[in-house]
Design a protein around this motif. Sequence first.
Motif, PDB file in Angstrom:
ATOM      1  N   TRP A  66       0.030  -0.071   2.874  1.00  0.00           N
ATOM      2  CA  TRP A  66      -1.176  -0.853   3.174  1.00  0.00           C
ATOM      3  C   TRP A  66      -1.594  -0.705   4.628  1.00  0.00           C
ATOM      4  O   TRP A  66      -2.787  -0.635   4.932  1.00  0.00           O
ATOM      5  N   ALA A  67      -0.608  -0.633   5.548  1.00  0.00           N
ATOM      6  CA  ALA A  67      -0.940  -0.458   6.960  1.00  0.00           C
ATOM      7  C   ALA A  67      -1.531   0.926   7.221  1.00  0.00           C
ATOM      8  O   ALA A  67      -2.443   1.089   8.041  1.00  0.00           O
ATOM      9  N   GLU A  90      -9.922   2.129   9.643  1.00  0.00           N
ATOM     10  CA  GLU A  90     -10.379   1.795  10.998  1.00  0.00           C
ATOM     11  C   GLU A  90     -10.835   3.035  11.757  1.00  0.00           C
ATOM     12  O   GLU A  90     -11.893   3.039  12.401  1.00  0.00           O
ATOM     13  N   ASP A 126      -5.171   0.771   6.081  1.00  0.00           N
ATOM     14  CA  ASP A 126      -6.012   0.035   7.024  1.00  0.00           C
ATOM     15  C   ASP A 126      -6.296   0.849   8.285  1.00  0.00           C
ATOM     16  O   ASP A 126      -7.433   0.848   8.804  1.00  0.00           O
ATOM     17  N   LYS A 127      -5.288   1.530   8.777  1.00  0.00           N
ATOM     18  CA  LYS A 127      -5.482   2.337   9.986  1.00  0.00           C
ATOM     19  C   LYS A 127      -6.444   3.496   9.719  1.00  0.00           C
ATOM     20  O   LYS A 127      -7.305   3.817  10.552  1.00  0.00           O
TER      21      LYS A 127
END
Length: 447
Positions: A94-95, A102, A98-99
């Motif tokens: 998930w991280a 972004e 998200d990165k």
Amino acid sequence: DFPLTEAQAEMLTIAGIVPHRFFVINIPEGVVFSRCRELEEARDWKADPDLVQQQEALQRLRLEAYLQTSPSLRTYYALNFDSIRDINVGGLAWATFDKAVEETAKSISQRLEYYRRTAAGLATPVFGMCFTPTQLAQSESPWRNFCPVKLTLHNELMRCQDPACIVEYKSLTYRLSSAENMQLFLEDPESFLQVHVPAAVPSLLTALDRRSPPNCQLDGYCPVALVERGELVKGPHHHMVEYQAKYYNLETMEAKAKFYGRPMRYVRRAVLPNKKPAVRSDTPVPLANVLVKGREGKSVEPADMLTYMEASVAEVVCQGLVESCARRPLYLGKSPKESALLFLARFFKAKNPLLTDMHAVKLRAEFEAFVGACALPQQLRQLSDMQDLANEKKRELLELAKDQEETEAEETIGPSIIPSSHGLSPEDAQRLQDCCRSFDEIFGSLV
């Protein structure tokens, strides 16, 4: 995955294909092979005959190949297009997502800002927009790779190579020499486009052109060394440049950069002196051969002796003569000719390369003392004139005070009205005392 090597990336760029962003997901090696083993164990061996792709040994080979080729690939895209983005989130799915989202949003925002500024007729940086070199060349401005800010503010031509300092303005690209100059250009580009690039700019000769070196101006001496240091230095023929259909031989890379920046300054100011050092022969006659000729009773040719003198003492003799002409020494009690000969004698002793360190320090100190003694009478005369002038002013004030005392009995004007500034300053008074003491010590026996 593609591209895997720098060569493949260059071929993609030539084809006009440049990825906007590369996401490099850094996952610990243990996690990679753990996942590989899990997939291999869960694989249905009968349903999927391609069993080799999931083997841990093959994944190890792939990882080693990636570690070998990825540094050059990363460097290529990072330096030319600023498109590499590292994602270090510890392997969390998930991280990582998200990165990536972004970074994608930042890329889209950059492109939208580029479109907004270009549509409004404003200057905007293009680094990170992933334009190919062909696209940049097609939109190149008449300034080519010269910085307009450097030429406008400092009257200096500077070639720019940094892709991070390229700006597009009115569909033309301009290269700037630094981030500060790029910011100035972004704020007001028109103010830096009023000065035009000179029609003729210096260009470096290729190795093929240098195989048969052309006749250089200034007899091959470096114009930068001649203007800035007043020295006659011949370059090694590695930095020969052409400017206005003439050729110049530069001493070093630094000299070449300075000549590139302000060529007309060095072309106009570089003038050879009337007397130049003699050109040394390519085959100098050794001193031993000259001595053998003398021992055998053979006559020594003047050319042989001239070559020996040039190779041994001509340089220091020229330096001594130049120093003597510049200083014009005059020793008290000696004629100008005798003073010049004394100066040269002490100069040659001080410059003798065969001296020991201790003896060299002593002779150099004697040379400096002789130079100081030659200048001492002039210094003493100047300080004495200053003292006489101060005494004269003081005497005039005293007479004025006396006249006022006689004419106006009710007023009393004492010596206290005389400002102390009419005398010598403490520093000048101390210098006068030191000069008088030195004069007595050096010339006391002559007076």
